[in-house]
Design an enzyme around this catalytic site. Structure first.
Site, PDB file in Angstrom:
ATOM      1  N   GLU A 168      52.851  50.096  81.504  1.00 28.64           N
ATOM      2  CA  GLU A 168      53.051  49.533  80.171  1.00 28.64           C
ATOM      3  C   GLU A 168      53.789  50.539  79.292  1.00 28.64           C
ATOM      4  OE1 GLU A 168      52.720  46.382  79.032  1.00 28.64           O
ATOM      5  OE2 GLU A 168      53.915  47.490  77.573  1.00 28.64           O
ATOM      6  N   ALA A 171      54.264  50.988  72.477  1.00 33.97           N
ATOM      7  CA  ALA A 171      53.864  52.112  71.620  1.00 33.97           C
ATOM      8  C   ALA A 171      52.849  51.578  70.626  1.00 33.97           C
ATOM      9  CB  ALA A 171      55.081  52.652  70.878  1.00 33.97           C
ATOM     10  N   CYS A 279      48.542  59.418  75.248  1.00 40.33           N
ATOM     11  CA  CYS A 279      49.393  59.404  76.449  1.00 40.33           C
ATOM     12  C   CYS A 279      50.313  60.604  76.662  1.00 40.33           C
ATOM     13  CB  CYS A 279      50.244  58.144  76.424  1.00 40.33           C
ATOM     14  SG  CYS A 279      49.258  56.655  76.488  1.00 40.33           S
ATOM     15  N   ARG A 349      43.307  59.427  68.871  1.00 35.26           N
ATOM     16  CA  ARG A 349      43.276  60.300  70.046  1.00 35.26           C
ATOM     17  C   ARG A 349      44.451  61.288  70.004  1.00 35.26           C
ATOM     18  NH1 ARG A 349      42.575  55.823  74.648  1.00 35.26           N
ATOM     19  NH2 ARG A 349      43.966  54.740  73.217  1.00 35.26           N
TER      20      ARG A 349
END
Ligand SMILES: NC(=O)c1ccc[n+]([C@@H]2O[C@H](COP(=O)([O-])OP(=O)(O)OC[C@H]3O[C@@H](n4cnc5c(N)ncnc54)[C@H](O)[C@@H]3O)[C@@H](O)[C@H]2O)c1
Length: 465
Positions: A168, A171, A279, A349
């Site tokens: 995937e 964003a 990520c 995160r």
């Protein structure tokens, strides 16, 4: 191969929820179920009040209004959902390993492995298993071995599996528009029938020219590479922001001039406090680990530096703040505007705000924090440290202007649009003097600030240091 009618997505997170919502919306003939072991997350996805969804993304609640409880459901019944599905997406978390071999470098695959085991135990007939999570190269091999393992797959039923990689590229903050209008859809595999079955889903709304077939390993590596390239652009421009500050150049002008070169392009050239999100760091570290594993140390060093610059950027901003506040933050109030790692998301995160706030707390500062979408519980969890004193040295404010009361400084951490139009004349009377504005996102107008006699430090702005 029989037509795909029911699909299941394991993992109701930032990827699983929005991705399945867009699939359900565009494929009304498909029954889509998103399952998760986290009960409170599923409860939130099923909440009738769409403000309580676990993920904030512009456009998401509008789609859910149309498809939820029609052809899109959210449930904790993982086993049942696997049993009745023809295609299963694995969209679980793959964070960096904290302990053991590869700690701090490669992904912790325990959740992916557990999904593979659950699928192997519960699937019926032929099932297409799709890697949606971002995974180290060659993970499809591990998944295949688990699915085909006779020790798990021990019933007499004739069960078969095809494994595909379909990373995937969305964003956060623009997830829905990225999903609705993707730059490309990548399908990696070695079973053409299964690859075509997945293509049939996307082709309902994605032009065929944008759907690419590759082998499994190219697909897995492409996702890591795309994130590494994006992060590298941010680290590149951030490294230049420091040069601007010492030379009198302005990073905004440099970005514009560089980005107008059509070979380079203007996207992802905005300087800031460092990249965040779950990520980029993880995916680069995976690339570094993979390179070292194959003895490609120069390649590993090259990508590692992207992460080092990112940490350095956060540290240097913190040092700039302390230096300008006379080297002492004890008993000083500091306003923090923004805690999410970027605007239009509630995700924190790897947010640069976490590291910078923790450093300021260590200096003895009291922080008044505002964010447009991040809740107090998340901020508390992110800032709590085992060694910290019992006294909580921060407060979360709902009203953006209340963070300024008695503050010695404000740090603009996230580029939420309301921070761009603050009424500084209203703020001036309630702050302590001398007052400092630290703008890590280049969103305040230096003229307005300076005309009011407020001190300004702006990232990469060599004219205003
Ligand atoms: N967040 C992003 O912007 C983004 C973008 C592209 C790719 N990715 C990748 O997609 C994957 C998922 O990311 P995310 O941000 O959605 O993660 P997330 O942490 O938001 O969600 C993952 C969910 O999986 C659930 N889960 C874990 N193990 C499970 C199991 N065995 N059974 C059922 N549920 C289980 C967790 O409870 C959690 O709710 C990661 O590999 C990530 O790298 C993320």
């Amino acid at each position: 191969m029989k037509p795909i009618k029911k699909i299941c997505c394991i993992g109701a997170g930032y990827v699983g929820g929005p991705t399945m919502a867009v699939i359900a919306k565009n494929c009304p003939n498909l029954e889509v179920e998103v399952v998760d072991i986290n009960e409170s997350r599923i409860k939130a996805w099923n909440d009738t009040n769409l403000d309580n969804l676990p993920v904030f993304e512009p456009g998401l609640s509008e789609i859910l209004k149309d498809v939820r409880n029609k052809n899109l459901t959210f449930s904790t019944n993982v086993e049942y959902s696997i049993k009745k599905s023809d295609m299963i997406f694995i969209s679980v978390n793959t964070p960096i390993k904290k302990k053991g071999m590869g700690a701090g470098q490669t992904s912790d695959l325990r959740w992916v492995e557990s999904c593979a085991r659950q699928i192997s135990q519960s699937a019926k007939g032929h099932t297409i298993v799709v890697e949606k999570s971002t995974l180290p190269v060659k993970t499809a091999q591990t998944i295949k071995e688990i699915l085909d393992s006779p020790s798990i797959n021990n019933s007499n039923e004739d069960r078969t599996f095809s494994v595909l990689s379909n990373p995937e590229f969305l964003a956060e903050g623009t997830a829905i528009s990225d999903l609705v209008n993707p730059d490309r859809v990548l399908i990696g595999g070695d079973d053409l029938e299964a690859m075509n079955a997945l293509k049939e889903i996307y082709i309902k709304w994605v032009p065929e020219s944008k759907i690419i077939f590759t082998n499994l390993w190219s697909s897995e590596l492409s996702k890591l590479s795309a994130n590494a390239f994006l992060a590298q652009r941010i680290s590149s421009i951030n490294s230049l922001s420091a040069i601007c500050e010492v030379t009198g150049a302005e990073i905004g002008d440099v970005s514009d001039a560089v980005g107008m070169d059509s070979r380079i392009g203007s996207k992802f050239l905005k300087a800031g406090p460092g990249f965040g999100g779950s990520c980029f760091k993880k995916d680069i570290l995976n690339l570094v680990y993979l390179s070292r594993f194959y003895g490609l140390n120069e390649v590993a060093d090259f990508w590692q530096e992207t992460v080092e610059i990112n940490s350095w950027q956060k540290t240097r901003i913190y040092k700039e703040i302390v230096a300008r506040l006379f080297g002492n933050l004890a008993d000083k109030k500091i306003a923090i505007l923004g805690f999410a790692f970027k605007e239009n998301t509630n995700d924190t995160r790897e947010s640069p705000a976490i590291d910078i706030c923790k450093n300021l707390l260590d200096e003895g500062a009291f922080l008044n924090i505002h964010d447009c979408k991040v809740n107090e519980e998340t901020i508390d969890k992110d800032l709590c440290r085992k060694k910290s004193s019992n006294r909580k040295m921060w407060a979360c404010k709902k009203d953006v202007y209340s963070v300024f009361e008695d503050a010695h400084a404000v740090i603009l951490m996230t580029e939420w649009s309301i921070y761009k139009t603050l009424d500084w004349e209203k703020i001036l009377p309630v702050v302590k003097q001398p007052f400092w504005v630290f703008d890590t996102r280049l969103i305040v107008n230096p003229k307005v600030i300076k005309n009011l006699g407020i001190n300004l430090w702006q990232l990469g702005n060599g004219m205003n240091q």
